[in-house]
Design a protein around this motif. Structure first.
Motif, mmCIF file in Angstrom:
data_model
loop_
_atom_site.group_PDB
_atom_site.id
_atom_site.type_symbol
_atom_site.label_atom_id
_atom_site.label_comp_id
_atom_site.label_asym_id
_atom_site.label_seq_id
_atom_site.Cartn_x
_atom_site.Cartn_y
_atom_site.Cartn_z
ATOM 1 N N MET A 221 10.977 -12.438 -9.440
ATOM 2 C CA MET A 221 9.787 -12.623 -10.260
ATOM 3 C C MET A 221 9.433 -11.374 -11.057
ATOM 4 S SD MET A 221 7.378 -14.831 -7.626
ATOM 5 C CE MET A 221 6.259 -15.402 -8.910
ATOM 6 N N ALA A 222 9.889 -10.230 -10.596
ATOM 7 C CA ALA A 222 9.494 -8.974 -11.234
ATOM 8 C C ALA A 222 9.982 -8.870 -12.672
ATOM 9 C CB ALA A 222 10.028 -7.795 -10.419
ATOM 10 N N GLY A 223 11.036 -9.567 -13.025
ATOM 11 C CA GLY A 223 11.545 -9.484 -14.386
ATOM 12 C C GLY A 223 10.652 -10.136 -15.418
ATOM 13 N N ARG A 224 9.810 -11.111 -15.010
ATOM 14 C CA ARG A 224 8.947 -11.832 -15.949
ATOM 15 C C ARG A 224 7.475 -11.540 -15.756
ATOM 16 N NH1 ARG A 224 10.366 -18.000 -15.407
ATOM 17 N NH2 ARG A 224 8.317 -18.079 -16.434
ATOM 18 N N ALA A 225 7.077 -11.258 -14.545
ATOM 19 C CA ALA A 225 5.662 -11.010 -14.269
ATOM 20 C C ALA A 225 5.243 -9.636 -14.801
ATOM 21 C CB ALA A 225 5.407 -11.086 -12.774
ATOM 22 N N GLU A 226 3.944 -9.466 -14.998
ATOM 23 C CA GLU A 226 3.443 -8.133 -15.365
ATOM 24 C C GLU A 226 3.726 -7.154 -14.235
ATOM 25 O OE1 GLU A 226 -0.866 -5.996 -15.612
ATOM 26 O OE2 GLU A 226 -0.678 -7.910 -16.672
ATOM 27 N N HIS A 227 3.428 -7.588 -13.009
ATOM 28 C CA HIS A 227 3.704 -6.765 -11.832
ATOM 29 C C HIS A 227 3.707 -7.672 -10.606
ATOM 30 C CE1 HIS A 227 3.981 -2.957 -9.654
ATOM 31 N NE2 HIS A 227 3.226 -3.522 -8.721
ATOM 32 N N PHE B 33 11.507 -1.842 -7.168
ATOM 33 C CA PHE B 33 10.554 -0.795 -6.796
ATOM 34 C C PHE B 33 10.752 0.451 -7.659
ATOM 35 C CE2 PHE B 33 10.512 -2.605 -2.224
ATOM 36 C CZ PHE B 33 9.455 -3.448 -2.544
ATOM 37 N N ARG B 34 12.010 0.839 -7.874
ATOM 38 C CA ARG B 34 12.275 2.051 -8.660
ATOM 39 C C ARG B 34 11.857 1.880 -10.117
ATOM 40 N NH1 ARG B 34 17.193 1.983 -5.598
ATOM 41 N NH2 ARG B 34 18.357 1.220 -7.413
ATOM 42 N N LYS B 35 12.004 0.672 -10.659
ATOM 43 C CA LYS B 35 11.594 0.418 -12.042
ATOM 44 C C LYS B 35 10.079 0.396 -12.206
ATOM 45 C CE LYS B 35 15.628 -2.288 -13.492
ATOM 46 N NZ LYS B 35 16.094 -3.638 -13.928
ATOM 47 N N GLY B 36 9.367 0.178 -11.109
ATOM 48 C CA GLY B 36 7.914 0.079 -11.187
ATOM 49 C C GLY B 36 7.422 -1.321 -11.480
ATOM 50 N N SER B 37 8.333 -2.300 -11.594
ATOM 51 C CA SER B 37 7.910 -3.679 -11.848
ATOM 52 C C SER B 37 7.422 -4.358 -10.575
ATOM 53 C CB SER B 37 9.061 -4.480 -12.460
ATOM 54 O OG SER B 37 10.201 -4.446 -11.612
ATOM 55 N N ALA B 38 7.661 -3.717 -9.432
ATOM 56 C CA ALA B 38 7.194 -4.247 -8.148
ATOM 57 C C ALA B 38 6.741 -3.094 -7.273
ATOM 58 C CB ALA B 38 8.300 -5.035 -7.456
ATOM 59 N N SER B 39 5.855 -3.397 -6.348
ATOM 60 C CA SER B 39 5.373 -2.405 -5.389
ATOM 61 C C SER B 39 5.179 -3.091 -4.046
ATOM 62 C CB SER B 39 4.056 -1.776 -5.867
ATOM 63 O OG SER B 39 3.061 -2.779 -6.042
ATOM 64 N N ILE B 40 4.834 -2.313 -3.031
ATOM 65 C CA ILE B 40 4.688 -2.865 -1.693
ATOM 66 C C ILE B 40 3.424 -2.320 -1.039
ATOM 67 C CG2 ILE B 40 6.126 -1.043 -0.662
ATOM 68 C CD1 ILE B 40 7.209 -3.212 1.270
ATOM 69 N N GLN B 41 2.755 -3.193 -0.290
ATOM 70 C CA GLN B 41 1.562 -2.815 0.484
ATOM 71 C C GLN B 41 1.761 -3.300 1.913
ATOM 72 O OE1 GLN B 41 -1.289 -1.246 -0.125
ATOM 73 N NE2 GLN B 41 -1.329 -0.999 -2.345
ATOM 74 N N THR B 42 1.523 -2.418 2.877
ATOM 75 C CA THR B 42 1.548 -2.797 4.291
ATOM 76 C C THR B 42 0.118 -2.714 4.793
ATOM 77 O OG1 THR B 42 3.795 -1.937 4.531
ATOM 78 C CG2 THR B 42 2.541 -2.319 6.548
ATOM 79 N N ASP B 43 -0.482 -3.868 4.958
ATOM 80 C CA ASP B 43 -1.917 -3.937 5.288
ATOM 81 C C ASP B 43 -2.213 -5.354 5.755
ATOM 82 O OD1 ASP B 43 -4.643 -3.333 5.503
ATOM 83 O OD2 ASP B 43 -4.651 -2.218 3.604
ATOM 84 N N GLU B 44 -3.446 -5.593 6.143
ATOM 85 C CA GLU B 44 -3.877 -6.933 6.526
ATOM 86 C C GLU B 44 -4.929 -7.434 5.554
ATOM 87 O OE1 GLU B 44 -4.650 -7.768 10.600
ATOM 88 O OE2 GLU B 44 -3.374 -6.136 11.319
ATOM 89 N N ILE B 45 -5.007 -8.743 5.412
ATOM 90 C CA ILE B 45 -5.954 -9.356 4.486
ATOM 91 C C ILE B 45 -7.324 -9.451 5.131
ATOM 92 C CG2 ILE B 45 -6.515 -11.492 3.251
ATOM 93 C CD1 ILE B 45 -3.500 -11.964 2.960
ATOM 94 N N ASP B 46 -8.304 -8.917 4.437
ATOM 95 C CA ASP B 46 -9.686 -9.083 4.900
ATOM 96 C C ASP B 46 -10.242 -10.408 4.381
ATOM 97 O OD1 ASP B 46 -12.180 -7.847 6.154
ATOM 98 O OD2 ASP B 46 -12.881 -8.288 4.107
ATOM 99 N N THR B 47 -10.108 -10.618 3.083
ATOM 100 C CA THR B 47 -10.561 -11.879 2.493
ATOM 101 C C THR B 47 -10.008 -12.017 1.079
ATOM 102 O OG1 THR B 47 -12.505 -13.247 1.980
ATOM 103 C CG2 THR B 47 -12.679 -10.893 1.532
ATOM 104 N N PHE B 48 -9.853 -13.240 0.644
ATOM 105 C CA PHE B 48 -9.570 -13.501 -0.762
ATOM 106 C C PHE B 48 -10.857 -13.342 -1.551
ATOM 107 C CE2 PHE B 48 -5.557 -14.967 0.579
ATOM 108 C CZ PHE B 48 -4.758 -15.253 -0.530
ATOM 109 N N THR B 49 -10.724 -12.923 -2.802
ATOM 110 C CA THR B 49 -11.847 -12.842 -3.725
ATOM 111 C C THR B 49 -11.532 -13.746 -4.916
ATOM 112 O OG1 THR B 49 -10.912 -11.006 -5.003
ATOM 113 C CG2 THR B 49 -12.208 -10.438 -3.021
#
Length: 477
Positions: A189-195, A299-315
């Motif tokens: 998806m990273a090739g077409r999405a903004e991020h 990840f190296r291109k910057g088109s994708a990133s990663i987060q290791t965390d838990e969801i508190d809530t959707f907004t």
């Protein structure tokens, strides 16, 4: 009511392989394949999400009797589906498939020595029932009821039911998950999405592998096709078996190796710890494979990133994390896992008694204790699915031929009563969440002999293709 010697349930990878083995190794048996969907392919027809591909090499995931000839060893889903259609057509299997016949129940009669198999449209009888529907629930994936999800104003999709009308071009995408589906989706998806942000609660072990096997290509260039296929298949089986054994025997060294390999491919902005340092041992869960390091390249291109965390809530416009950070998202993909089922959710009865599959034990990794003339085809978790499924199909043919030679009609595996007092493990012995959630539904494996399921292809090859069929725990009558 049509009667056949054997009914195969499912026209995916396992079912097509089973049909071939049946018509070549037990050709005097009449058979049909009942498929609930309107096309063959099983998993490879169901899943349509971006980047869908194999996570095993096609020289072992493909059939040994129909060599994989395409360039890529790690193949995309459409190519695999085309390969399955070609195989079924080449060997006259397509004409044996009854589409739109989802099996809902099967009842065994000892008096008649046959199964009565029900679909919503019609009924069949058979002497032997061979369930090749895998262990995934095709109706729905695992869905998490995230806090505040109803307030979110963007699009939420599950990979198992990918919508044809989803356009994520230029959109901010969050993929929730860390398993094989997530690591496939993110770079695709990273090739077409903004991020694209990969949001994981805990990391998985991830290994890179070339999509094209250079050694195999050289072998195919100099050897005849059939011989090349056998040599490549043997090479890949040996490598994967040795690697799995080493990882299980030396988990600390394996973890360090995988962690360092991931760290070398990450940009300086993404630390390996905590994003790529799992809390479990290698192969306590299935290893995630990325071809040509595509995830790390994103990840190296910057088109994708990663987060290791838990969801508190959707907004309304994204996801608020426990850390307080907010991830903006136009599209959220919930790659939260699959649901497992036993025998395609077929309701089984034996002489009017309902069978609780979770209370049964597996004989030779395929037959259920107390259930006559039935086999369930499942593959390996540490190796290509087809390696195990093809051995199972060949064993079933040997079993049918043995019954024909000896004039017996019924084969019934029965486990000793004392085995019920010993600790038992599920037939799929991994710690992955989707497996643990389904543990009570799946049959169990015992502690010794034919009741223990070993993830060991060379050992199974000897036992299932050449080992004795007669056993005190398998009763013929």
């Amino acid at each position: 009511m049509e009667h056949l010697d054997v009914l195969i349930v499912g026209a995916g990878l396992s079912g097509i392989g089973a049909a071939y083995r049946l018509q070549t190794q037990s050709p005097e048996r009449s058979y049909a394949v009942l498929e609930g969907r309107e096309d063959l392919g099983g998993t490879w027809d169901l899943f349509r999400y971006p980047g869908i591909r194999s996570d095993s090499d096609m020289f072992t995931l493909g059939f040994p009797f129909h060599p994989w000839t395409a360039a890529k060893a790690i193949a995309d889903g459409p190519s695999i589906l085309q390969y399955l259609r070609e195989t079924a057509s080449t060997y006259g299997i397509t004409s044996k498939i009854r589409f739109g016949r989802r099996v809902v129940s099967a009842s065994w009669s000892t008096a008649d020595a046959r199964w009565t198999v029900e679909t919503p449209a019609e009924s069949y009888t058979c002497n032997f029932l061979y369930v090749c529907s895998g262990y995934y629930d095709y109706d729905s994936g695992y869905v998490v009821d995230f806090p505040g999800l109803s307030s979110y104003e963007g699009r939420v999709v599950h990979p198992q039911h990918w919508p044809d009308d989803l356009d994520y071009t230029g959109k901010r995408v969050v993929v929730i998950g860390s398993g094989a589906t997530a690591v496939t989706l993110v770079p695709a998806m990273a090739g077409r999405a903004e991020h694209v942000t990969m949001l994981q609660r805990s990391p998985s072990y991830i290994a890179s592998r070339p999509a094209v096997d250079a050694v195999s290509d050289r072998l195919r260039a100099v050897l005849p096709e059939g011989l090349a296929h056998r040599v490549i298949r043997g090479k890949n089986v040996a490598f994967s078996s040795l690697a799995y054994g080493a990882f299980r025997r030396f988990p600390a060294h394996a973890a360090a190796f995988l962690n360092k390999a991931a760290a070398r491919q990450l940009p300086s902005s993404i630390p390996a710890d905590p994003h790529f340092v799992p809390r479990y041992k290698p192969w306590d869960q299935r290893l995630c494979l990325v071809p040509d390091s595509d995830l790390f390249r994103a990840f190296r291109k910057g088109s994708a990133s990663i987060q290791t965390d838990e969801i508190d809530t959707f907004t309304p416009d994204g996801i608020l994390l426990r850390s307080g950070e907010h991830l903006p998202a136009d599209v959220v993909v919930t790659a939260t896992g699959l649901k497992m089922v036993a025998l395609g959710k077929i309701a089984l009865t034996v002489d009017g008694r309902a069978v609780s599959v979770g209370d049964t034990f597996v004989y030779r990794g395929m037959m259920l204790s107390g259930v006559p003339n039935l086999a369930w085809c499942i593959g390996y978790t540490n190796n290509s699915w087809t390696l195990r499924s093809d051995l199972t199909s060949q064993y079933v043919c040997r079993l049918l031929n043995h019954m024909a030679r000896t004039g017996t009609e019924v084969c019934l595996p029965e486990i000793a009563a004392e085995e019920y007092t010993k600790p038992a493990r599920p037939v799929v012995d991994l710690t992955s969440g989707y497996i643990q959630r389904a543990a009570a539904l799946l049959p169990r494996q015992g502690t010794t002999g034919p009741w223990r399921l070993r993830q060991n292809y060379p050992r199974d090859l000897v036992a299932l293709r050449f080992g004795k069929l007669t056993n005190p725990d398998l009763h013929f009558s």
